[in-house]
Design a protein around this motif. Sequence first.
Motif, PDB file in Angstrom:
ATOM      1  N   SER A  75       0.895  -1.149   0.025  1.00  0.00           N
ATOM      2  CA  SER A  75       0.052   0.103  -0.032  1.00  0.00           C
ATOM      3  C   SER A  75       0.730   1.150  -0.053  1.00  0.00           C
ATOM      4  CB  SER A  75      -1.007   0.211   1.122  1.00  0.00           C
ATOM      5  OG  SER A  75      -0.258  -0.021   2.420  1.00  0.00           O
ATOM      6  N   LYS A  76       2.169   1.252   0.387  1.00  0.00           N
ATOM      7  CA  LYS A  76       2.958   2.444   0.229  1.00  0.00           C
ATOM      8  C   LYS A  76       4.437   1.884   0.532  1.00  0.00           C
ATOM      9  CE  LYS A  76       3.891   6.759   2.798  1.00  0.00           C
ATOM     10  NZ  LYS A  76       4.115   7.475   1.543  1.00  0.00           N
ATOM     11  N   TYR A  77       5.267   2.552  -0.432  1.00  0.00           N
ATOM     12  CA  TYR A  77       6.609   2.199  -0.292  1.00  0.00           C
ATOM     13  C   TYR A  77       7.569   2.988   0.739  1.00  0.00           C
ATOM     14  CZ  TYR A  77       6.572  -0.756  -4.641  1.00  0.00           C
ATOM     15  OH  TYR A  77       6.313  -1.835  -5.466  1.00  0.00           O
ATOM     16  N   LYS A 109      10.607  -0.568  -7.177  1.00  0.00           N
ATOM     17  CA  LYS A 109       9.270  -1.094  -7.334  1.00  0.00           C
ATOM     18  C   LYS A 109       9.278  -2.471  -8.166  1.00  0.00           C
ATOM     19  CE  LYS A 109       6.866   3.017  -6.360  1.00  0.00           C
ATOM     20  NZ  LYS A 109       5.881   4.101  -6.827  1.00  0.00           N
ATOM     21  N   GLU A 134       1.403  -0.010  -6.253  1.00  0.00           N
ATOM     22  CA  GLU A 134       0.977   0.260  -4.998  1.00  0.00           C
ATOM     23  C   GLU A 134      -0.553   0.091  -5.166  1.00  0.00           C
ATOM     24  OE1 GLU A 134       1.859   4.151  -3.591  1.00  0.00           O
ATOM     25  OE2 GLU A 134       3.974   3.747  -3.008  1.00  0.00           O
ATOM     26  N   ASN A 135      -1.301  -0.762  -4.023  1.00  0.00           N
ATOM     27  CA  ASN A 135      -2.676  -1.073  -4.041  1.00  0.00           C
ATOM     28  C   ASN A 135      -3.163  -1.899  -4.982  1.00  0.00           C
ATOM     29  OD1 ASN A 135      -3.028   0.438  -1.428  1.00  0.00           O
ATOM     30  ND2 ASN A 135      -2.582   2.375  -2.948  1.00  0.00           N
TER      31      ASN A 135
END
Length: 168
Positions: A75-77, A109, A134-135
């Motif tokens: 959800s967040k790096y 990523k 993300e997500n």
Amino acid sequence: MAVNTMVLCLALIIFSTVTAQDPPAVPALPDTVPANMKSISFEKNWPFDIVKNQLITELPYIGNQYDISFDLLISKYDTAVYQTIIHFGLGGDSAYGDRAPAVWVHKDKYLHVTSSINDNLNHFYNVQSMPIVENKWFSVKISQTLVDGKYIYEVFVNGDQVYTVENT
């Protein structure tokens, strides 16, 4: 939540076709399974957050053939270069078998998948062809199977084979 926090969630973790025994012993022939060895599996079906140093389970043994699969949502790096997703091994990080296998996410990523292969304790492959967004859920499978007398190590992301090598 801190600004530099990466939130990860794993769901439906499955470790199957893992050769197990207590105590570990090496079969006389690579395709021989002694009577005291059995197939074990482990499943954790609910999504959960990955927490640093969180032990999911201990397996008594990972044999020459295994199949490890899990679903991943980031959800967040974080700003760190590498963040551990999952790590199988002997308990350390510097001997052959300490990464058998292990998966990290790189700050750029992509997945960094490593295992002890062909006498290299840190044989790795960067899955840059499939950026981790993300997500969004991603399915990961890492396996090593005996095919025509040879151990074949494979990495799949979302059902696509992204890497394969013979492990001698």
